[in-house]
Design an enzyme around this catalytic site. Structure first.
Site, PDB file in Angstrom:
ATOM      1  N   LYS A 173       6.813  -6.969  -0.926  1.00 25.50           N
ATOM      2  CA  LYS A 173       6.536  -5.909  -1.913  1.00 25.50           C
ATOM      3  C   LYS A 173       7.658  -4.866  -1.938  1.00 25.50           C
ATOM      4  O   LYS A 173       8.055  -4.426  -2.999  1.00 25.50           O
ATOM      5  CB  LYS A 173       5.227  -5.178  -1.585  1.00 25.50           C
ATOM      6  CG  LYS A 173       3.992  -6.036  -1.702  1.00 25.50           C
ATOM      7  CD  LYS A 173       2.731  -5.204  -1.545  1.00 25.50           C
ATOM      8  CE  LYS A 173       2.596  -4.529  -0.183  1.00 25.50           C
ATOM      9  NZ  LYS A 173       2.383  -5.467   0.940  1.00 25.50           N
TER      10      LYS A 173
ATOM     11  N   ARG B  83      -2.155  -6.641  11.498  1.00 25.59           N
ATOM     12  CA  ARG B  83      -1.904  -6.210  10.120  1.00 25.59           C
ATOM     13  C   ARG B  83      -2.493  -7.186   9.110  1.00 25.59           C
ATOM     14  O   ARG B  83      -3.047  -6.777   8.098  1.00 25.59           O
ATOM     15  CB  ARG B  83      -0.397  -6.078   9.880  1.00 25.59           C
ATOM     16  CG  ARG B  83       0.178  -4.881  10.585  1.00 25.59           C
ATOM     17  CD  ARG B  83       1.688  -4.930  10.574  1.00 25.59           C
ATOM     18  NE  ARG B  83       2.244  -4.656   9.267  1.00 25.59           N
ATOM     19  CZ  ARG B  83       3.471  -4.993   8.910  1.00 25.59           C
ATOM     20  NH1 ARG B  83       4.246  -5.662   9.735  1.00 25.59           N
ATOM     21  NH2 ARG B  83       3.925  -4.686   7.727  1.00 25.59           N
TER      22      ARG B  83
ATOM     23  N   ARG C  65      11.108  -3.738  12.896  1.00 27.12           N
ATOM     24  CA  ARG C  65      10.037  -2.736  12.869  1.00 27.12           C
ATOM     25  C   ARG C  65       9.032  -3.048  13.970  1.00 27.12           C
ATOM     26  O   ARG C  65       8.697  -4.210  14.192  1.00 27.12           O
ATOM     27  CB  ARG C  65       9.326  -2.776  11.512  1.00 27.12           C
ATOM     28  CG  ARG C  65      10.034  -1.985  10.460  1.00 27.12           C
ATOM     29  CD  ARG C  65       9.498  -2.225   9.088  1.00 27.12           C
ATOM     30  NE  ARG C  65       8.039  -2.288   8.999  1.00 27.12           N
ATOM     31  CZ  ARG C  65       7.372  -2.371   7.852  1.00 27.12           C
ATOM     32  NH1 ARG C  65       8.028  -2.384   6.709  1.00 27.12           N
ATOM     33  NH2 ARG C  65       6.073  -2.437   7.828  1.00 27.12           N
TER      34      ARG C  65
ATOM     35  N   ARG D  38      -4.632   0.767  -0.336  1.00 29.86           N
ATOM     36  CA  ARG D  38      -4.807  -0.338   0.600  1.00 29.86           C
ATOM     37  C   ARG D  38      -6.280  -0.581   0.894  1.00 29.86           C
ATOM     38  O   ARG D  38      -6.624  -1.551   1.555  1.00 29.86           O
ATOM     39  CB  ARG D  38      -4.105   0.012   1.896  1.00 29.86           C
ATOM     40  CG  ARG D  38      -2.698  -0.628   2.002  1.00 29.86           C
ATOM     41  CD  ARG D  38      -2.534  -1.108   3.329  1.00 29.86           C
ATOM     42  NE  ARG D  38      -1.386  -1.463   4.053  1.00 29.86           N
ATOM     43  CZ  ARG D  38      -0.145  -1.122   4.025  1.00 29.86           C
ATOM     44  NH1 ARG D  38       0.303  -0.330   3.127  1.00 29.86           N
ATOM     45  NH2 ARG D  38       0.717  -1.575   4.896  1.00 29.86           N
TER      46      ARG D  38
ATOM     47  N   ARG E 206      12.124 -10.404   9.809  1.00 28.51           N
ATOM     48  CA  ARG E 206      12.613  -9.271   9.022  1.00 28.51           C
ATOM     49  C   ARG E 206      13.379  -8.266   9.886  1.00 28.51           C
ATOM     50  O   ARG E 206      12.954  -7.931  10.989  1.00 28.51           O
ATOM     51  CB  ARG E 206      11.402  -8.596   8.380  1.00 28.51           C
ATOM     52  CG  ARG E 206      11.753  -7.438   7.496  1.00 28.51           C
ATOM     53  CD  ARG E 206      10.667  -7.143   6.520  1.00 28.51           C
ATOM     54  NE  ARG E 206       9.472  -6.587   7.143  1.00 28.51           N
ATOM     55  CZ  ARG E 206       8.426  -6.158   6.425  1.00 28.51           C
ATOM     56  NH1 ARG E 206       8.429  -6.274   5.120  1.00 28.51           N
ATOM     57  NH2 ARG E 206       7.384  -5.654   7.046  1.00 28.51           N
TER      58      ARG E 206
HETATM   59  P1  AMP Z   1       3.940  -0.740   5.085  1.00 30.60           P
HETATM   60  O1  AMP Z   1       5.374  -0.370   5.189  1.00 30.60           O
HETATM   61  O2  AMP Z   1       3.369  -0.533   3.708  1.00 30.60           O
HETATM   62  O3  AMP Z   1       3.637  -2.103   5.637  1.00 30.60           O
HETATM   63  O4  AMP Z   1       3.152   0.304   6.015  1.00 30.60           O
HETATM   64  C1  AMP Z   1       3.405   0.402   7.403  1.00 30.60           C
HETATM   65  C2  AMP Z   1       2.196   0.992   8.093  1.00 30.60           C
HETATM   66  O5  AMP Z   1       1.934   2.321   7.595  1.00 30.60           O
HETATM   67  C3  AMP Z   1       0.884   0.239   7.893  1.00 30.60           C
HETATM   68  O6  AMP Z   1       0.769  -0.860   8.811  1.00 30.60           O
HETATM   69  C4  AMP Z   1      -0.122   1.341   8.170  1.00 30.60           C
HETATM   70  O7  AMP Z   1      -0.224   1.621   9.552  1.00 30.60           O
HETATM   71  C5  AMP Z   1       0.529   2.550   7.530  1.00 30.60           C
HETATM   72  N1  AMP Z   1       0.160   2.660   6.090  1.00 30.60           N
HETATM   73  C6  AMP Z   1       1.012   2.656   5.036  1.00 30.60           C
HETATM   74  N2  AMP Z   1       0.351   2.803   3.875  1.00 30.60           N
HETATM   75  C7  AMP Z   1      -0.963   2.896   4.210  1.00 30.60           C
HETATM   76  C8  AMP Z   1      -2.155   3.042   3.442  1.00 30.60           C
HETATM   77  N3  AMP Z   1      -2.119   3.111   2.110  1.00 30.60           N
HETATM   78  N4  AMP Z   1      -3.342   3.089   4.105  1.00 30.60           N
HETATM   79  C9  AMP Z   1      -3.385   3.030   5.461  1.00 30.60           C
HETATM   80  N5  AMP Z   1      -2.309   2.865   6.234  1.00 30.60           N
HETATM   81  C10 AMP Z   1      -1.086   2.814   5.624  1.00 30.60           C
END
Ligand code: AMP
Length: 267
Positions: free
Chosen positions: A43, A205, A194, A122, A161
């Protein structure tokens, strides 16, 4: 389509009082998109490519949390400190914390250049909150792109990644390796894995995604906004597929309004 606007997304990443260094060009019909898809479907990469093609800003809640991680502890609210703990484990941050953060930055949703939300909403509660806020502010989503990919391919993508510490460009140890191992092709920055892309966090996740995010698909389908796109092939293939799907989608949505009225027949 709008030209690419360089934008450091300061307003989104640094809070409500920050301003973007370059405001995107306003568009008559800004694209207001949500990208859905399990972690690892790409994404973030698609949001960057779509930003370059559509001019709409890439807004990632994950990026906001990662930016907070780089700040001194004393600058972080207790809620943000707790949020970073959830993130480190690969768990979702509680809805209330995420929503406070998005609501603070709601001016970005009004951006004349449009937006591409990546990683938000989410959960159903977040989607409901977004729907209400946008409707109160007289805004509407254009579409919700749902990227689809089998789980085995997702795990392979996540574990390989690597992200640039400096410019955030994403590489892949096998599919998109940098020219020099561990070094960013674009800026020479150091590449890192990461914390939440480590195997123990990946499983958490994906489970969190299944539990919390899958219901969003039905939610947006019911609202007539869901646009499924296969996330197979190279990032450029997926982007071309997305743009084609979006353009067909918009043409169909606008068609009834633009179609000439049927000729009147005499009784
Ligand atoms: P991402 O980069 O979108 O995969 O986000 C990394 C991490 O940030 C996720 O695994 C969550 O711990 C937190 N996170 C990001 N966006 C959200 C969201 N909308 N709701 C809850 N946790 C979030």
């Amino acid at each position: 389509m709008a030209a690419h606007n360089h934008n450091d997304r300061a307003a989104w990443l640094q809070g409500p009082s920050a301003r973007c260094s370059a405001m995107p060009e306003a568009s008559q019909n800004p694209w207001r998109l949500v990208l859905l898809g399990a972690p690892g479907v790409g994404k973030g990469t698609q949001a960057e490519l779509l930003n370059a093609r559509l001019g709409a800003c890439h807004l990632s809640t994950g990026d906001v949390f990662r930016a907070a991680k780089g700040r001194p502890e004393c600058d972080l609210s207790p809620a943000m400190k707790a949020a970073l703990e959830y993130m480190r484990r690969g768990d979702l941050v509680p809805d209330a914390t995420v929503w406070d953060m998005v609501r603070e930055r709601s001016a970005c949703l009004h951006c004349g250049g449009g937006f591409i939300l990546d990683g938000f909403p989410r959960t159903l509660a977040q989607a409901e909150s977004l729907r209400k806020l946008m409707s109160d502010e007289g805004l509407a989503l254009t579409a919700v792109v749902n990227y689809e990919l089998p789980v085995s391919a997702i795990v392979a993508r996540l574990s390989g990644r690597r992200t640039c510490e400096n410019c955030k460009t994403v590489f892949h140890a096998i599919e998109r390796p940098p020219k020099i191992v561990g070094v960013c092709d674009r800026c020479g920055g150091k590449l890192y894995q990461r914390e939440d892309d480590r195997p123990e966090s990946i499983k958490i996740r994906l489970d969190a995604y299944d539990r919390s995010t899958t219901p969003l698909i039905a939610f947006y389908k019911n609202l007539g906004l869901l646009l499924p796109v296969a996330a197979t092939g190279s990032p450029e293939d997926i982007c071309a597929r997305t743009l084609a799907a979006l353009n067909t989608w918009r043409a169909q949505k606008l068609a009834p309004a633009l179609a000439p009225a049927p000729p009147r027949t005499r009784a």
